[in-house]
Write an enzyme that holds these catalytic residues in place. Structure first.
Site, PDB file in Angstrom:
ATOM      1  CG  ASP A 102      30.237 -58.108  58.583  1.00  0.00           C
ATOM      2  OD1 ASP A 102      29.005 -58.285  58.693  1.00  0.00           O
ATOM      3  OD2 ASP A 102      31.073 -58.954  58.931  1.00  0.00           O
ATOM      4  CE  LYS A 129      29.403 -59.740  62.209  1.00  0.00           C
ATOM      5  NZ  LYS A 129      29.237 -61.080  61.608  1.00  0.00           N
ATOM      6  CG  ASN A 181      32.330 -57.134  63.099  1.00  0.00           C
ATOM      7  OD1 ASN A 181      32.941 -58.044  63.657  1.00  0.00           O
ATOM      8  ND2 ASN A 181      31.842 -57.258  61.871  1.00  0.00           N
ATOM      9  CG  ASP A 225      35.726 -58.632  61.103  1.00  0.00           C
ATOM     10  OD1 ASP A 225      36.405 -58.655  60.052  1.00  0.00           O
ATOM     11  OD2 ASP A 225      35.122 -59.617  61.538  1.00  0.00           O
ATOM     12  CB  THR A 248      25.973 -60.263  59.329  1.00  0.00           C
ATOM     13  OG1 THR A 248      27.362 -60.450  59.651  1.00  0.00           O
ATOM     14  CG2 THR A 248      25.114 -61.163  60.199  1.00  0.00           C
TER      15      THR A 248
END
Length: 419
Positions: free
Chosen positions: A241, A243, A246, A262, A281
Site C-alpha cells: 500500500d 502511496k 503513507n 502504515d 489503494t
C-alpha cells in the site's frame, strides 16, 4: 479550586500566575492582602499557554508546580488535559482544576496508556480508525498514537489479523526510513499503537500544495523510499500500500528525512509464497494484483510498481491512471500500462528521471525494474545527479535565485545507516 482562589477564564494565548503584581493572575487573598499563607508561592510561579491547539503549563517556581500529583520541575512543562488538577508548592496543596471546554474523554483508554501518555487532538484518520497526537508525561515528548477500532472491520478476525501483523512488522523493522513503534496497548474494542511523530506530515499534502516537486527533492525522497522498501523486501516483508499518504516527512523543510508508514496491508512472506488477495489503494496497484490475485498470485514486484506511480505523481503532479483519462476504467488503464506524460508538466523533468518511471511501470512483473536495479540507475548516481540538477536549474522560473544543494551534501543530514 482551593478556598481563597477564584476562577479564571483563559481566553488569551498565555497567562502568568504568581504573587507578583505584574502577573495576570495574582496569588493573593482579596480579603486578606499580604497573607503569610501565600508566601509559599513564587512571584512568578507558573505559566499557562497555548501552542496551536494544545495547552501547556510551565513551572517557574523553586517550590514546585504539580499536575495530577506529578512535579513538573522548574523550567519544564507538561500538557494540560481536561480536569487536570494543579497543586502549588506541595503535592497536597491542590489549588486549580483545568477545565477544557473542548473536552475529549480519555477514560476509555487503557490504564497503562493513560499513565504514560496524554492524548490530545486528532491528526489523521483512515479506514481503520484515527491517529492522535500524544505527549509522554515524563518529558513532554510528542508521539503519534494510531487507534485501530476493531468494529470498523467486517469481521473481528480481520481486524485482529491485520493489527497483529502490523504490530509484528513494526516491532521487527529497524531502518531510518521506516516509522518506529514505541508502545502497544489494547482493549476489547481497540488497538493503540504508539509511534514516533513526523512533524512534516504526509508527502501527499506537500505534493498537493506544490503541485509538482522539484526534481532534486523528488529524487531525495524517492531514494529514501527505495532504501526503505529494499530493507522490507530483504526481511521478507511486502508493503502492498505504497502511496503519498503513507510517506511521512520529518519536517516542513524540503530537504528532510522521510519514513514509510502504515503496515496494515503489509504481509510477511514465507519463502516462495505469492500473495493472492486484492488489497491496497486501486490507483497504485500493480496490474498483476488485478489479473493474477486469484490464480498464480503476485510478489514483491507490486511494490516496485507502486513506487513508480508514486514517483510519477511527485514529478508530474498528477496520477498516471485516472478515470478522467479516456474512456477506460482505472483498472483497464493499469492492466494495459497506458499512461501519458503531458508535455507541459514533464518538459523540465530529465530524461533519466522519466526512464526510471517507465521502467517501473512495466506491466510484466518479470520485466519490471526491481528495487535493487532502481538504486543502481544512473539517475540516482552522484555523477549523474550533478548533471540533472544543472538541467533542472535552467528550467527554473526567472528571478528564482534559490540554489539547489547537491544530493551528496544532503545525505550528510540523514542518518548514517541510510546510506
Amino acid at each position: 479550586m482551593a478556598r481563597g482562589f477564584r476562577s479564571h477564564d483563559c481566553i488569551e494565548d498565555q497567562y502568568l500566575f504568581g504573587r507578583g503584581s505584574k502577573c495576570n493572575y495574582v496569588l493573593d487573598d482579596p480579603d486578606d492582602r499580604g497573607s503569610n499563607k501565600f508566601r509559599i508561592y513564587s512571584k512568578k510561579h507558573f505559566r499557562i499557554y497555548r501552542d496551536g491547539s494544545e495547552v501547556f503549563v510551565e513551572d517557574y517556581s523553586n517550590n514546585g508546580t504539580f499536575v495530577d500529583g506529578i512535579l513538573i520541575g522548574k523550567g519544564k512543562k507538561l500538557p494540560l488535559v481536561n480536569n487536570a488538577v494543579l497543586a502549588l508548592a506541595e503535592q497536597r496543596n491542590k489549588v486549580f482544576v483545568f477545565i477544557d471546554l473542548m473536552f475529549d474523554d480519555q477514560s476509555t483508554l487503557p490504564k497503562e496508556l493513560q499513565e504514560k501518555y496524554l492524548l490530545t487532538r486528532r491528526i489523521g484518520t483512515g479506514v481503520c480508525g484515527e491517529v492522535r497526537l500524544a505527549f509522554e508525561r515524563s518529558n513532554c515528548k510528542k508521539f503519534a498514537v494510531k487507534i485501530i477500532n476493531k468494529k470498523n472491520f467486517q469481521s473481528e478476525g480481520t481486524a485482529t489479523r491485520n493489527a497483529k501483523t502490523e504490530i509484528e512488522i513494526l516491532q521487527r523493522v529497524d531502518h531510518p526510513c521506516l516509522i518506529k513503534t514505541e508502545d502497544f496497548y489494547q482493549t476489547d474494542d481497540s488497538y493503540y499503537i504508539v509511534l514516533e511523530l513526523m512533524e512534516g506530515g504526509e508527502l501527499f499534502h506537500k505534493v498537493k500544495s506544490q503541485q509538482q516537486l522539484n526534481e532534486s527533492i523528488a529524487k531525495l525522497y524517492f531514494y529514501q523510499m527505495l532504501r526503505a522498501v529494499q530493507y522490507l523486501h530483504s526481511n521478507g516483508i511486502i508493503h502492498r500500500d505504497l502511496k503519498p499518504e503513507n510517506v511521512l516527512l520529518s519536517s516542513q523543510d524540503d530537504v528532510c528525512l522521510i519514513k514509510v508508514t502504515d503496515f496494515n496491508q503489509s504481509r510477511i512472506l514465507e519463502e516462495a509464497v505469492l500473495m493472492r488477495t486484492l488489497c491496497g489503494t486501486p490507483s497504485y496497484l500493480a496490474p498483476e494484483v488485478f489479473t493474477h490475485a486469484s490464480t498464480t498470485g503476485y510478489g514483491l514486484a507490486v511494490d516496485a510498481w507502486s513506487l513508480g506511480v508514486l514517483l510519477f505523481v511527485c514529478l508530474g503532479g498528477y496520477p498516471p491512471f485516472h478515470e478522467s483519462f479516456g474512456r477506460q476504467s482505472i483498472t483497464d488503464q493499469i492492466i494495459r500500462g497506458e499512461f501519458t506524460m503531458v508535455q507541459s508538466k514533464w518538459k523540465h523533468v530529465s530524461d533519466q528521471a522519466k526512464d526510471v518511471v517507465r521502467k517501473l511501470l512495466v506491466v510484466d512483473p518479470s520485466k519490471r525494474m526491481t528495487i535493487d536495479e532502481a538504486l543502481l540507475h544512473p539517475w540516482l548516481q552522484v555523477t549523474q545527479v550533478r548533471g540533472s540538477d544543472t538541467r533542472r536549474k535552467r528550467g527554473r522560473d526567472e528571478g528564482d535565485e534559490e540554489e539547489e544543494e547537491h544530493p551528496a551534501k544532503r545525505s550528510q543530514a540523514l542518518p548514517r545507516g541510510l546510506l
